[in-house]
Design a protein around this motif. Structure first.
Motif, mmCIF file in Angstrom:
data_model
loop_
_atom_site.group_PDB
_atom_site.id
_atom_site.type_symbol
_atom_site.label_atom_id
_atom_site.label_comp_id
_atom_site.label_asym_id
_atom_site.label_seq_id
_atom_site.Cartn_x
_atom_site.Cartn_y
_atom_site.Cartn_z
ATOM 1 N N SER A 73 0.835 -1.198 0.000
ATOM 2 C CA SER A 73 0.000 0.000 0.000
ATOM 3 C C SER A 73 0.876 1.257 0.000
ATOM 4 O O SER A 73 2.072 1.202 0.305
ATOM 5 N N ILE A 74 0.261 2.354 -0.330
ATOM 6 C CA ILE A 74 0.969 3.634 -0.284
ATOM 7 C C ILE A 74 1.435 3.903 1.142
ATOM 8 O O ILE A 74 2.535 4.409 1.364
ATOM 9 N N GLU A 75 0.630 3.515 2.109
ATOM 10 C CA GLU A 75 0.997 3.712 3.515
ATOM 11 C C GLU A 75 2.263 2.925 3.871
ATOM 12 O O GLU A 75 3.132 3.425 4.589
ATOM 13 N N GLN A 76 2.398 1.709 3.370
ATOM 14 C CA GLN A 76 3.602 0.916 3.628
ATOM 15 C C GLN A 76 4.830 1.571 3.001
ATOM 16 O O GLN A 76 5.902 1.601 3.608
ATOM 17 N N VAL A 77 4.674 2.086 1.797
ATOM 18 C CA VAL A 77 5.779 2.782 1.140
ATOM 19 C C VAL A 77 6.153 4.022 1.945
ATOM 20 O O VAL A 77 7.331 4.302 2.172
ATOM 21 N N ARG A 78 5.152 4.748 2.403
ATOM 22 C CA ARG A 78 5.401 5.955 3.207
ATOM 23 C C ARG A 78 6.185 5.614 4.471
ATOM 24 O O ARG A 78 7.177 6.267 4.798
ATOM 25 N N ARG A 79 5.758 4.568 5.180
ATOM 26 C CA ARG A 79 6.449 4.158 6.413
ATOM 27 C C ARG A 79 7.885 3.704 6.121
ATOM 28 O O ARG A 79 8.810 4.010 6.874
ATOM 29 N N PHE A 80 8.067 2.978 5.013
ATOM 30 C CA PHE A 80 9.406 2.532 4.634
ATOM 31 C C PHE A 80 10.315 3.727 4.370
ATOM 32 O O PHE A 80 11.451 3.780 4.863
ATOM 33 N N LEU A 81 9.824 4.691 3.598
ATOM 34 C CA LEU A 81 10.642 5.871 3.292
ATOM 35 C C LEU A 81 10.985 6.653 4.552
ATOM 36 O O LEU A 81 12.116 7.122 4.707
ATOM 37 N N GLN A 82 10.019 6.797 5.449
ATOM 38 C CA GLN A 82 10.275 7.501 6.713
ATOM 39 C C GLN A 82 11.371 6.787 7.512
ATOM 40 O O GLN A 82 12.292 7.436 8.021
ATOM 41 N N GLU B 246 13.307 12.012 1.663
ATOM 42 C CA GLU B 246 12.220 12.869 2.128
ATOM 43 C C GLU B 246 11.461 13.489 0.958
ATOM 44 O O GLU B 246 10.242 13.664 1.025
ATOM 45 N N SER B 247 12.167 13.789 -0.132
ATOM 46 C CA SER B 247 11.458 14.319 -1.305
ATOM 47 C C SER B 247 10.605 13.223 -1.949
ATOM 48 O O SER B 247 9.495 13.495 -2.415
ATOM 49 N N LEU B 248 11.101 11.981 -1.955
ATOM 50 C CA LEU B 248 10.278 10.864 -2.435
ATOM 51 C C LEU B 248 9.065 10.669 -1.537
ATOM 52 O O LEU B 248 7.969 10.382 -2.015
ATOM 53 N N LEU B 249 9.262 10.858 -0.256
ATOM 54 C CA LEU B 249 8.170 10.746 0.704
ATOM 55 C C LEU B 249 7.086 11.786 0.409
ATOM 56 O O LEU B 249 5.894 11.479 0.477
ATOM 57 N N GLU B 250 7.488 12.992 0.054
ATOM 58 C CA GLU B 250 6.515 14.026 -0.297
ATOM 59 C C GLU B 250 5.694 13.608 -1.518
ATOM 60 O O GLU B 250 4.482 13.840 -1.564
ATOM 61 N N VAL B 251 6.346 12.986 -2.486
ATOM 62 C CA VAL B 251 5.635 12.513 -3.677
ATOM 63 C C VAL B 251 4.622 11.445 -3.285
ATOM 64 O O VAL B 251 3.467 11.462 -3.728
ATOM 65 N N VAL B 252 5.041 10.516 -2.427
ATOM 66 C CA VAL B 252 4.152 9.441 -1.986
ATOM 67 C C VAL B 252 2.971 10.007 -1.206
ATOM 68 O O VAL B 252 1.828 9.592 -1.391
ATOM 69 N N GLU B 253 3.244 10.972 -0.341
ATOM 70 C CA GLU B 253 2.155 11.581 0.432
ATOM 71 C C GLU B 253 1.181 12.321 -0.465
ATOM 72 O O GLU B 253 -0.039 12.303 -0.234
ATOM 73 N N SER B 254 1.683 12.949 -1.522
ATOM 74 C CA SER B 254 0.806 13.617 -2.488
ATOM 75 C C SER B 254 -0.074 12.585 -3.194
ATOM 76 O O SER B 254 -1.277 12.797 -3.398
ATOM 77 N N ALA B 255 0.536 11.455 -3.561
ATOM 78 C CA ALA B 255 -0.224 10.394 -4.213
ATOM 79 C C ALA B 255 -1.283 9.836 -3.257
ATOM 80 O O ALA B 255 -2.397 9.519 -3.681
ATOM 81 N N GLN B 256 -0.938 9.743 -2.005
ATOM 82 C CA GLN B 256 -1.877 9.217 -1.012
ATOM 83 C C GLN B 256 -3.083 10.141 -0.881
ATOM 84 O O GLN B 256 -4.210 9.680 -0.750
ATOM 85 N N GLU B 257 -2.843 11.450 -0.941
ATOM 86 C CA GLU B 257 -3.948 12.409 -0.868
ATOM 87 C C GLU B 257 -4.882 12.285 -2.073
ATOM 88 O O GLU B 257 -6.076 12.473 -1.951
ATOM 89 N N LEU B 258 -4.305 11.969 -3.233
ATOM 90 C CA LEU B 258 -5.098 11.839 -4.453
ATOM 91 C C LEU B 258 -5.874 10.532 -4.504
ATOM 92 O O LEU B 258 -6.903 10.453 -5.171
#
Length: 85
Positions: free
Chosen positions: A46-55, A72-84
């Motif tokens: 999931s996007i959440e798993q990717v987010r946690r991994f990047l963090q 951290e910049s990749l994390l921002e991209v993932v968080e943007s995708a999660q919002e969408l």
């Protein structure tokens, strides 16, 4: 090199830029290896798993390192995708 101070400055700038690219490439390789491992094992990711991994990975690098900044910049991209999503 004293005869060519501008050349020496440019060479140093190139060396720094190459090191920066190598550091970013290392961070990208780390993320891609993790994702490919999950895909190969056919584990849903999931996007959440990717987010946690990047963090978690970002925290393993010094706060001012290129790798951490890049993760951290990749994390921002993932968080943007999660919002969408």
């Amino acid at each position: 090199m004293k005869e060519f101070p501008d050349l020496e400055k440019r060479l140093i700038m190139l060396e720094v830029a190459v090191q920066d690219l190598e550091d970013r490439s290392l961070a990208d390789s780390l993320v891609l290896a993790w994702l490919l491992q999950r895909i190969t094992r056919q584990e849903p990711t999931s996007i959440e798993q990717v987010r946690r991994f990047l963090q978690a990975q970002a925290k393993t690098f010094e706060s001012d390192s290129v790798q951490r900044e890049h993760l951290e910049s990749l994390l921002e991209v993932v968080e943007s995708a999660q919002e969408l999503a």
